[in-house]
Enzyme design. Structure first.
Site, PDB file in Angstrom:
ATOM      1  N   ILE A   1      45.577  36.057  47.359  1.00 22.69           N
ATOM      2  CA  ILE A   1      44.742  34.895  47.667  1.00 22.69           C
ATOM      3  C   ILE A   1      45.475  33.964  48.624  1.00 22.69           C
ATOM      4  CG2 ILE A   1      43.634  32.843  46.704  1.00 22.69           C
ATOM      5  CD1 ILE A   1      43.101  34.410  44.147  1.00 22.69           C
TER       6      ILE A   1
ATOM      7  N   ALA B   1      52.435  32.736  41.077  1.00 21.33           N
ATOM      8  CA  ALA B   1      52.336  33.157  39.676  1.00 21.33           C
ATOM      9  C   ALA B   1      52.474  34.667  39.614  1.00 21.33           C
ATOM     10  CB  ALA B   1      50.999  32.729  39.069  1.00 21.33           C
TER      11      ALA B   1
ATOM     12  N   TYR C   1      48.689  35.380  29.535  1.00 24.42           N
ATOM     13  CA  TYR C   1      48.318  34.953  30.879  1.00 24.42           C
ATOM     14  C   TYR C   1      47.406  33.729  30.798  1.00 24.42           C
ATOM     15  CZ  TYR C   1      46.463  35.254  35.650  1.00 24.42           C
ATOM     16  OH  TYR C   1      46.083  34.976  36.951  1.00 24.42           O
TER      17      TYR C   1
END
Length: 312
Positions: A11, A72, A138
């Site tokens: 992303i 992340a 997560y």
């Protein structure tokens, strides 16, 4: 000035491409553990954001600016195995990013959280007001990150936007069910192993449409802290995704299911996910493709990339 943490990832790299195409000054901070993409028009700083000494970064960036925090570990499945590693790359990194934002007087922070914070809820589509009940590490760590950001927003006056994302896919995607299916079929075109019972049903959004949503939120949202779901208006089953991949690859494999229990693909797998996106739609954004069209385009993107890479 923009700072994009995780700007070499999936992303992040698309966001960086968009920002530099509009002639903005962009600084990418990434340790290249997962993403490897480099846009030569951006300033790239190789740095491990788990380190607490931020002086090196502070000396390299200007005061102010907007931080897009995307750094992340992107794999939900491994969060149930490599717990400490995920904690450090999600929670510790977020704390350090907010410290960076405080010390450089950042104008705004935009954070990519996840639909996994909701866990499995009976309220579908799921609105931002639903109480988060994550069922994976997560999701838990993303929720902890949200609370860190919220604290810094109110304590230090750093305008912050949390985006809870559905499954994002498209060109250059490096993980997820579409990538998994294509890799398996490239290795063995006669068998396709599906994790879970294939009835898991989730929402998918094309990467370009996510970038459009980011741009809208950045310009239109100026509250001290807010949360927005970003996803699609419909969803698709894993079996339907498999059918699209098989059709696009022109194969006829035997399907084998590996059920981790209760139809899940792995411990912590959210079986059903559809976000209520009416809040961001009220600002003027809405997805252009449905989940099925998104998946089909992503498959074609990946297959084209594979052919170019492997000269096939």
């Amino acid at each position: 000035m923009y700072i994009v943490t995780g700007g070499a990832g999936y992303i992040g790299s698309h966001l960086v491409d968009h920002l530099v195409s509009r002639n903005f000054e962009v600084i990418v901070i990434d340790d290249f553990s997962f993403g490897k993409y480099i846009n030569k028009k951006a300033i790239t700083i190789k740095y491990d954001l788990r380190l607490s000494n931020l002086n090196e970064l502070i000396n390299k960036v200007e005061k102010g600016g907007i931080i897009y925090h995307l750094a992340a570990n992107p794999d939900v499945r491994t969060s149930m195995i490599n717990v400490e590693e995920h904690f450090e790359r999600d929670v510790k990194v977020t704390l350090n990013v907010m410290e960076l934002a405080r010390k450089i007087d950042a104008e705004k922070v935009i954070f990519t959280s996840s639909s996994t914070v909701y866990g499995e809820t009976d309220k579908i589509p799921t609105p931002e007001s639903e109480e988060p009940k994550p069922i994976s590490n997560y999701g838990l760590f993303k929720l902890l990150c949200e609370n860190i950001i919220k604290y810094y927003a109110y304590q230090y006056g750093i305008k912050s936007i949390v985006t809870r994302l559905a499954n994002i896919t498209g060109g250059r995607v490096s993980h997820g069910v579409v990538v998994d299916f294509i890799r398996k079929l490239n290795q063995n075109p006669n068998i396709l192993e599906i994790l879970g019972n294939g009835k898991q049903k989730k929402s998918y959004l094309y990467i370009d449409e996510l970038i459009d949503a980011f741009v809208l939120l950045e310009y239109k949202v100026n509250t001290i802290y807010d949360i927005y779901n970003i996803g699609n208006t419909d969803w698709i089953t894993v079996n339907e995704i498999a059918e699209i991949v098989i059709e696009e690859m022109k194969l006829n494999p035997k399907i084998v299911y590996i059920d981790a229990g209760d139809g899940r693909g792995w411990p912590g797998d959210v079986r059903f996910m559809l976000l209520d996106i009416s809040k961001i739609k009220s600002l003027g954004w809405s997805p252009k493709r449905g989940s099925k069209e998104t998946i089909r385009q992503a498959v074609r993107d990946l297959l084209l990339g594979y052919k170019k890479c492997c000269n096939r």
